[in-house]
Design an enzyme around this catalytic site. Structure first.
Site, PDB file in Angstrom:
ATOM      1  N   GLN A   1     -28.171  50.739 -39.913  1.00 50.67           N
ATOM      2  CA  GLN A   1     -27.942  50.129 -38.600  1.00 50.67           C
ATOM      3  C   GLN A   1     -28.417  48.682 -38.614  1.00 50.67           C
ATOM      4  O   GLN A   1     -29.553  48.393 -38.985  1.00 50.67           O
ATOM      5  CB  GLN A   1     -28.726  50.939 -37.550  1.00 50.67           C
ATOM      6  CG  GLN A   1     -29.092  50.195 -36.277  1.00 50.67           C
ATOM      7  CD  GLN A   1     -27.915  49.985 -35.354  1.00 50.67           C
ATOM      8  OE1 GLN A   1     -27.166  49.039 -35.533  1.00 50.67           O
ATOM      9  NE2 GLN A   1     -27.752  50.860 -34.382  1.00 50.67           N
TER      10      GLN A   1
ATOM     11  N   SER B   1     -33.109  55.794 -16.096  1.00 48.23           N
ATOM     12  CA  SER B   1     -31.752  56.065 -15.625  1.00 48.23           C
ATOM     13  C   SER B   1     -31.227  57.377 -16.177  1.00 48.23           C
ATOM     14  O   SER B   1     -30.598  58.172 -15.462  1.00 48.23           O
ATOM     15  CB  SER B   1     -30.828  54.915 -16.037  1.00 48.23           C
ATOM     16  OG  SER B   1     -29.483  55.199 -15.702  1.00 48.23           O
TER      17      SER B   1
ATOM     18  N   GLY C   1     -28.671  61.474 -16.409  1.00 49.04           N
ATOM     19  CA  GLY C   1     -28.189  61.978 -17.677  1.00 49.04           C
ATOM     20  C   GLY C   1     -27.536  60.894 -18.506  1.00 49.04           C
ATOM     21  O   GLY C   1     -27.449  59.731 -18.082  1.00 49.04           O
TER      22      GLY C   1
ATOM     23  N   GLN D   1     -22.458  58.146 -21.257  1.00 45.90           N
ATOM     24  CA  GLN D   1     -21.512  57.843 -22.339  1.00 45.90           C
ATOM     25  C   GLN D   1     -21.974  58.531 -23.615  1.00 45.90           C
ATOM     26  O   GLN D   1     -23.079  58.270 -24.100  1.00 45.90           O
ATOM     27  CB  GLN D   1     -21.426  56.335 -22.572  1.00 45.90           C
ATOM     28  CG  GLN D   1     -20.429  55.960 -23.666  1.00 45.90           C
ATOM     29  CD  GLN D   1     -20.362  54.451 -23.874  1.00 45.90           C
ATOM     30  OE1 GLN D   1     -21.021  53.691 -23.185  1.00 45.90           O
ATOM     31  NE2 GLN D   1     -19.562  54.033 -24.836  1.00 45.90           N
TER      32      GLN D   1
ATOM     33  N   GLY E   1     -24.793  54.135 -30.559  1.00 45.09           N
ATOM     34  CA  GLY E   1     -25.538  54.700 -29.431  1.00 45.09           C
ATOM     35  C   GLY E   1     -26.999  54.989 -29.719  1.00 45.09           C
ATOM     36  O   GLY E   1     -27.604  55.821 -29.036  1.00 45.09           O
ATOM     37  N   GLU E   2     -27.604  54.292 -30.703  1.00 45.31           N
ATOM     38  CA  GLU E   2     -29.002  54.589 -31.027  1.00 45.31           C
ATOM     39  C   GLU E   2     -29.933  54.312 -29.847  1.00 45.31           C
ATOM     40  O   GLU E   2     -30.913  55.013 -29.629  1.00 45.31           O
ATOM     41  CB  GLU E   2     -29.463  53.788 -32.248  1.00 45.31           C
ATOM     42  CG  GLU E   2     -30.897  54.101 -32.647  1.00 45.31           C
ATOM     43  CD  GLU E   2     -31.339  53.402 -33.927  1.00 45.31           C
ATOM     44  OE1 GLU E   2     -32.564  53.292 -34.129  1.00 45.31           O
ATOM     45  OE2 GLU E   2     -30.475  52.969 -34.704  1.00 45.31           O
ATOM     46  N   ARG E   3     -29.628  53.263 -29.052  1.00 43.97           N
ATOM     47  CA  ARG E   3     -30.500  52.949 -27.921  1.00 43.97           C
ATOM     48  C   ARG E   3     -30.494  54.092 -26.904  1.00 43.97           C
ATOM     49  O   ARG E   3     -31.532  54.449 -26.347  1.00 43.97           O
ATOM     50  CB  ARG E   3     -30.043  51.634 -27.267  1.00 43.97           C
ATOM     51  CG  ARG E   3     -31.071  51.016 -26.334  1.00 43.97           C
ATOM     52  CD  ARG E   3     -30.693  49.586 -26.004  1.00 43.97           C
ATOM     53  NE  ARG E   3     -29.507  49.543 -25.154  1.00 43.97           N
ATOM     54  CZ  ARG E   3     -29.558  49.452 -23.832  1.00 43.97           C
ATOM     55  NH1 ARG E   3     -30.712  49.386 -23.211  1.00 43.97           N
ATOM     56  NH2 ARG E   3     -28.451  49.405 -23.121  1.00 43.97           N
ATOM     57  N   ARG E   4     -29.306  54.685 -26.668  1.00 45.63           N
ATOM     58  CA  ARG E   4     -29.221  55.828 -25.760  1.00 45.63           C
ATOM     59  C   ARG E   4     -29.999  57.023 -26.307  1.00 45.63           C
ATOM     60  O   ARG E   4     -30.655  57.760 -25.569  1.00 45.63           O
ATOM     61  CB  ARG E   4     -27.751  56.213 -25.557  1.00 45.63           C
ATOM     62  CG  ARG E   4     -27.048  55.415 -24.466  1.00 45.63           C
ATOM     63  CD  ARG E   4     -25.541  55.601 -24.519  1.00 45.63           C
ATOM     64  NE  ARG E   4     -24.950  54.719 -25.511  1.00 45.63           N
ATOM     65  CZ  ARG E   4     -23.820  54.969 -26.144  1.00 45.63           C
ATOM     66  NH1 ARG E   4     -23.168  56.095 -25.927  1.00 45.63           N
ATOM     67  NH2 ARG E   4     -23.342  54.108 -27.013  1.00 45.63           N
TER      68      ARG E   4
ATOM     69  N   GLU F   1     -19.955  47.139 -32.528  1.00 48.05           N
ATOM     70  CA  GLU F   1     -20.435  47.590 -31.217  1.00 48.05           C
ATOM     71  C   GLU F   1     -21.548  46.683 -30.714  1.00 48.05           C
ATOM     72  O   GLU F   1     -21.574  46.274 -29.556  1.00 48.05           O
ATOM     73  CB  GLU F   1     -20.936  49.031 -31.297  1.00 48.05           C
ATOM     74  CG  GLU F   1     -21.277  49.591 -29.921  1.00 48.05           C
ATOM     75  CD  GLU F   1     -22.391  50.622 -29.930  1.00 48.05           C
ATOM     76  OE1 GLU F   1     -22.433  51.413 -28.984  1.00 48.05           O
ATOM     77  OE2 GLU F   1     -23.226  50.607 -30.843  1.00 48.05           O
TER      78      GLU F   1
END
Length: 282
Positions: free
Chosen positions: A34, A50, A55, A58, A77-80, A111
């Site tokens: 990454q 949030s 939930g 995305q 989507g690592e931050r999510r 991304e």
């Protein structure tokens, strides 16, 4: 090359994939390649709050982890994923796609770049990975990433800076403009410390870098024969035409020689390249 010029959530849509589903969060791990290495703690905490309330809206994009059964590697989507861990979620929605190593790296870089999530060093290192590991050229990168070739080249030049200066850039104490001004300085780390300490602007940093080079003792110049009047006049004509300092080295009695053009900034270099390109197209 993968089709990386589209949004990361759509990239690889022609590859096989499974519909949205939830996977235990402990079965998912980050992609070791990454390009993004730093995460803003405040923003991560806000996202975790949030997610705790609403939930994960995305799904992450993941692939089957190479060489492991029932394990998954994050493509986007690592931050999510990190925020979901903080919020206490046990499962997280994902889309599983079969990407190869090249596609994973390309999608991850795209991304983050499309969302402006990378700092300049991380973006440059992502470019370097694509070039070194997969043989891409700067021209190819500029095309598929929607960035100018000069943007790609300028960012990659930042990797020539000492690690200490790169760290200042990573943590936001220096901007990319400051860092570019220090690339050719005699002691970029010392100058970077002065820039941060005194809060210098980019223009002030450029002047500081130039003055530091001017103060460096020059090597004794070799004796040169005086240029003839015609050569001096031609130098003046070319300098006036280009708006850049031009020097001609031509040995008396010889047919060949050298012409050098000195530019003071990357903008001047871009202008020179554009001028030469226009001349070749005629």
């Amino acid at each position: 090359m993968a089709d990386i010029g589209v949004d990361a959530t759509d990239a690889g849509s022609k590859r096989s994939s499974s519909p949205d589903r939830e996977i235990p969060i402990e079965l998912i791990h980050p992609n070791p390649d990454q390009p993004r290495r730093s995460f803003d703690e405040e923003k991560l905490s806000d996202l975790a709050a949030s997610i705790a309330a609403k939930g994960v809206l995305q799904p992450l994009i993941v692939r089957s982890a190479p060489g492991q059964t029932d394990r998954y590697e994050i493509v986007a989507g690592e931050r999510r994923w990190r925020a979901a861990q903080r919020s206490g979620l046990h499962k997280i929605p994902v889309i599983v796609r079969e990407f190869d190593d090249l596609e994973v790296l390309e999608v991850a870089i795209v991304e983050n770049i499309q969302r402006d999530d990378l700092n300049a060093i991380e973006e440059a290192q992502g470019f370097r990975q694509l070039i070194d590991r997969f043989g891409h050229t700067q021209d190819q990168l500029s095309t598929v990433l929607g960035k100018s070739r000069s943007h790609v080249a300028n960012l990659m030049r930042l990797l020539k800076l000492p690690d200490g200066v790169q760290d200042l850039l990573r943590n936001g104490q220096l901007s990319a403009g400051h860092a570019r001004a220090l690339i050719n300085a005699e002691d970029p780390e010392a100058l970077a410390a002065l820039v941060v300490k005194n809060g210098l602007s980019v223009r002030e940093t450029e002047r500081l870098a130039k003055s530091s080079k001017a103060e460096t003792p020059a090597r004794p110049a070799k004796s040169k024969a005086a240029k003839d009047a015609d050569t001096v006049a031609l130098e003046g004509d070319l300098t006036a035409a280009l708006g850049l300092a031009v020097q001609i080295k031509h040995e008396n009695g010889a047919e060949s020689g050298q012409i050098s053009v000195k530019y003071q900034s990357l903008e001047q270099l871009d202008q020179l390249c554009a001028l030469l390109s226009n001349g070749l197209e005629r």
